[in-house]
Design a protein around this motif. Structure first.
Motif, PDB file in Angstrom:
ATOM      1  N   PRO A 146      12.422  22.906  37.579  1.00  0.00           N
ATOM      2  CA  PRO A 146      11.868  23.165  36.242  1.00  0.00           C
ATOM      3  C   PRO A 146      12.910  23.219  35.133  1.00  0.00           C
ATOM      4  N   LYS A 147      14.176  23.428  35.467  1.00  0.00           N
ATOM      5  CA  LYS A 147      15.175  23.533  34.391  1.00  0.00           C
ATOM      6  C   LYS A 147      15.310  22.221  33.631  1.00  0.00           C
ATOM      7  N   TYR A 148      15.049  21.083  34.302  1.00  0.00           N
ATOM      8  CA  TYR A 148      15.182  19.796  33.623  1.00  0.00           C
ATOM      9  C   TYR A 148      14.021  19.544  32.649  1.00  0.00           C
ATOM     10  N   THR A 149      12.983  20.348  32.748  1.00  0.00           N
ATOM     11  CA  THR A 149      11.904  20.307  31.757  1.00  0.00           C
ATOM     12  C   THR A 149      12.088  21.394  30.704  1.00  0.00           C
ATOM     13  N   VAL A 150      12.437  22.613  31.149  1.00  0.00           N
ATOM     14  CA  VAL A 150      12.490  23.762  30.252  1.00  0.00           C
ATOM     15  C   VAL A 150      13.681  23.700  29.302  1.00  0.00           C
ATOM     16  N   VAL A 151      14.885  23.461  29.835  1.00  0.00           N
ATOM     17  CA  VAL A 151      16.094  23.515  29.003  1.00  0.00           C
ATOM     18  C   VAL A 151      16.068  22.467  27.889  1.00  0.00           C
ATOM     19  N   PRO A 152      15.738  21.187  28.164  1.00  0.00           N
ATOM     20  CA  PRO A 152      15.647  20.233  27.042  1.00  0.00           C
ATOM     21  C   PRO A 152      14.595  20.628  26.009  1.00  0.00           C
ATOM     22  N   GLN A 153      13.487  21.241  26.450  1.00  0.00           N
ATOM     23  CA  GLN A 153      12.487  21.702  25.489  1.00  0.00           C
ATOM     24  C   GLN A 153      13.081  22.760  24.560  1.00  0.00           C
TER      25      GLN A 153
ATOM     26  N   TYR B 158      10.061  -4.850  34.010  1.00  0.00           N
ATOM     27  CA  TYR B 158       8.882  -4.031  33.722  1.00  0.00           C
ATOM     28  C   TYR B 158       8.853  -2.760  34.565  1.00  0.00           C
ATOM     29  N   THR B 159       9.449  -2.782  35.746  1.00  0.00           N
ATOM     30  CA  THR B 159       9.457  -1.579  36.576  1.00  0.00           C
ATOM     31  C   THR B 159      10.299  -0.471  35.940  1.00  0.00           C
ATOM     32  N   GLY B 160      11.362  -0.847  35.209  1.00  0.00           N
ATOM     33  CA  GLY B 160      12.111   0.156  34.475  1.00  0.00           C
ATOM     34  C   GLY B 160      11.270   0.792  33.379  1.00  0.00           C
ATOM     35  N   VAL B 161      10.470  -0.025  32.693  1.00  0.00           N
ATOM     36  CA  VAL B 161       9.550   0.501  31.681  1.00  0.00           C
ATOM     37  C   VAL B 161       8.502   1.387  32.339  1.00  0.00           C
ATOM     38  N   LEU B 162       8.038   0.986  33.510  1.00  0.00           N
ATOM     39  CA  LEU B 162       7.027   1.759  34.231  1.00  0.00           C
ATOM     40  C   LEU B 162       7.532   3.161  34.552  1.00  0.00           C
ATOM     41  N   LEU B 163       8.757   3.285  35.056  1.00  0.00           N
ATOM     42  CA  LEU B 163       9.313   4.602  35.367  1.00  0.00           C
ATOM     43  C   LEU B 163       9.517   5.425  34.098  1.00  0.00           C
ATOM     44  N   ALA B 164      10.055   4.789  33.057  1.00  0.00           N
ATOM     45  CA  ALA B 164      10.338   5.524  31.822  1.00  0.00           C
ATOM     46  C   ALA B 164       9.065   5.960  31.119  1.00  0.00           C
ATOM     47  N   ASP B 165       7.941   5.342  31.419  1.00  0.00           N
ATOM     48  CA  ASP B 165       6.682   5.692  30.765  1.00  0.00           C
ATOM     49  C   ASP B 165       6.026   6.910  31.387  1.00  0.00           C
ATOM     50  N   THR B 166       6.618   7.488  32.426  1.00  0.00           N
ATOM     51  CA  THR B 166       6.084   8.688  33.058  1.00  0.00           C
ATOM     52  C   THR B 166       6.638   9.931  32.368  1.00  0.00           C
ATOM     53  N   ALA B 167       6.154  11.113  32.798  1.00  0.00           N
ATOM     54  CA  ALA B 167       6.648  12.385  32.264  1.00  0.00           C
ATOM     55  C   ALA B 167       7.836  12.919  33.053  1.00  0.00           C
ATOM     56  N   VAL B 168       8.307  12.178  34.033  1.00  0.00           N
ATOM     57  CA  VAL B 168       9.456  12.618  34.832  1.00  0.00           C
ATOM     58  C   VAL B 168      10.674  12.681  33.911  1.00  0.00           C
ATOM     59  N   PRO B 169      11.322  13.843  33.772  1.00  0.00           N
ATOM     60  CA  PRO B 169      12.321  14.022  32.703  1.00  0.00           C
ATOM     61  C   PRO B 169      13.455  13.005  32.710  1.00  0.00           C
ATOM     62  N   SER B 170      14.120  12.814  33.842  1.00  0.00           N
ATOM     63  CA  SER B 170      15.299  11.945  33.859  1.00  0.00           C
ATOM     64  C   SER B 170      14.944  10.472  33.813  1.00  0.00           C
ATOM     65  N   TRP B 171      13.719  10.115  34.124  1.00  0.00           N
ATOM     66  CA  TRP B 171      13.275   8.737  33.914  1.00  0.00           C
ATOM     67  C   TRP B 171      12.891   8.523  32.452  1.00  0.00           C
ATOM     68  N   HIS B 172      12.130   9.458  31.923  1.00  0.00           N
ATOM     69  CA  HIS B 172      11.617   9.279  30.570  1.00  0.00           C
ATOM     70  C   HIS B 172      12.743   9.232  29.541  1.00  0.00           C
TER      71      HIS B 172
ATOM     72  N   PRO C 276       4.937  34.276  16.880  1.00  0.00           N
ATOM     73  CA  PRO C 276       6.049  34.745  17.716  1.00  0.00           C
ATOM     74  C   PRO C 276       6.882  33.569  18.191  1.00  0.00           C
ATOM     75  N   PRO C 277       8.160  33.819  18.535  1.00  0.00           N
ATOM     76  CA  PRO C 277       9.011  32.732  19.042  1.00  0.00           C
ATOM     77  C   PRO C 277       8.411  32.110  20.303  1.00  0.00           C
ATOM     78  N   VAL C 278       8.545  30.815  20.412  1.00  0.00           N
ATOM     79  CA  VAL C 278       8.032  30.099  21.589  1.00  0.00           C
ATOM     80  C   VAL C 278       9.045  30.200  22.715  1.00  0.00           C
ATOM     81  N   GLU C 279       8.575  30.524  23.895  1.00  0.00           N
ATOM     82  CA  GLU C 279       9.435  30.579  25.076  1.00  0.00           C
ATOM     83  C   GLU C 279       8.890  29.620  26.124  1.00  0.00           C
ATOM     84  N   PHE C 280       9.785  28.778  26.654  1.00  0.00           N
ATOM     85  CA  PHE C 280       9.403  27.849  27.713  1.00  0.00           C
ATOM     86  C   PHE C 280       9.853  28.445  29.037  1.00  0.00           C
ATOM     87  N   THR C 281       8.920  28.770  29.877  1.00  0.00           N
ATOM     88  CA  THR C 281       9.236  29.375  31.165  1.00  0.00           C
ATOM     89  C   THR C 281       8.493  28.636  32.262  1.00  0.00           C
ATOM     90  N   SER C 282       8.894  28.914  33.494  1.00  0.00           N
ATOM     91  CA  SER C 282       8.253  28.319  34.661  1.00  0.00           C
ATOM     92  C   SER C 282       7.768  29.439  35.570  1.00  0.00           C
TER      93      SER C 282
END
Length: 311
Positions: free
Chosen positions: A293-300, A154-168, A2-8
């Motif tokens: 959650p839209k910043y995680t769901v919509v890009p997915q 390195y602190t910029g790399v540290l933030l981007a290495d997280t799962a936070v959408p706008s940092w990653h 079935p189609p995949v749906e990303f919801t929150s």
């Protein structure tokens, strides 16, 4: 299939928002300030500008000391910092950053202590220290300056290495943003503390740092599509707009204040304030993207649509 749906679930965050408080963006700023100041100090050392060298060395020591305080405060116990030194893991930005601080801090401290050599007595052991400290300080200043680019980015790399959408998603730009901000804040120290006749390297550093920071922040605010939005609205948007104005004003003031001590000092203060606003703005933008959650769901969903269209 079935189609995949990303919801929150009832609009609750999918990614756990960072639990960091004000001490982490403050740590981001003081680390960059320490790095920029050490580069300023070695510039003053090479070009024979003692006031610039002194300001950079003392500011680097003060800033890296504040960084250690903020980091330990966030960790909760000093022993946790010590425990991170039991391993060296190149794939972990936090582990690498701990070792960078461990190298940079003592080097910045020795370079700053060397500035006290001219005030030591001329006879006895203190007199020997007076003769030995300046060359040792020069070497330590170079060690700190060589380590400074890693400390600044390195602190910029540290933030981007997280799962936070706008940092990653901003992983190419965040180290560049932090590098430019570090250069601008270091230049701010020189413009504030050094007389105008010795502030030439600080003025050039201010223009270069401001240009890099403004260009990289502009890309963060425009390149990421939906994930750029948290950097343009709310608290993060206000902070980054203030940072843009302060940084641009500081760079212009550095150029026009060649003969005015007051204008140079105001420009230096503007650069420092702009660097603070940049770090806090980037921090709050990432936190906001994790909470909605839209910043995680919509890009997915967009990535799934692109894969489907590609067959």
């Amino acid at each position: 299939m079935p189609p995949v749906e990303f919801t929150s679930y009832y609009g609750r965050p999918i990614v756990k928002p960072p639990v960091w408080k004000w001490d982490i963006p403050a740590y981001l700023f003081t680390g960059g300030l320490a790095a920029g100041s050490s580069l300023l100090a070695v510039g003053g050392q090479v070009t024979g500008r003692p006031a610039l060298r002194r300001a950079g060395r003392l500011a680097a020591l003060g800033a890296v000391g504040a960084s250690a305080v903020f980091l330990v405060h966030d960790l909760g116990r000093p022993a946790r910092f010590h425990h991170m030194l039991r391993v060296a893991k190149l794939t972990s930005p936090m582990s690498v950053g701990t070792w960078i601080l461990t190298v940079f801090g003592p080097a910045a401290g020795v370079a700053a202590v060397a500035e006290a050599a001219p005030w030591l007595p001329e006879r006895g052991v203190p007199g020997l220290a007076r003769r030995v400290l300046p060359p040792v300080g020069r070497g330590a200043g170079w060690v700190a300056a060589v380590t400074a680019p890693a400390l600044a980015t390195y602190t910029g790399v540290l933030l981007a290495d997280t799962a936070v959408p706008s940092w990653h998603e901003a992983y190419p730009e965040l180290p560049v943003v932090f590098a430019g901000s570090a250069l601008a804040s270091g230049a701010g120290v020189g413009l504030l503390a050094a007389p105008v006749r010795q502030a030439g390297p600080a003025r050039r550093l201010a223009v270069a740092g401001a240009a890099v920071e403004l260009a990289a922040v502009h890309r963060v605010e425009t390149r990421l599509g939906l994930l750029s939005e948290p950097y343009r609205v709310g608290r993060a948007g206000r902070l980054l707009r203030a940072a843009r104005l302060l940084t641009a004003a500081g760079a212009v003031g550095a150029l026009v204040g060649r003969r005015s001590r007051v204008v140079s000092a105001v420009a230096g203060a503007a650069l420092l304030a702009g660097s603070v606003a940049t770090r806090f703005g980037i921090f709050h933008g990432g936190v906001a993207s994790a909470r909605d959650p839209k910043y995680t769901v919509v890009p997915q969903r967009e990535r799934l649509d692109r894969r489907t269209a590609d067959g």
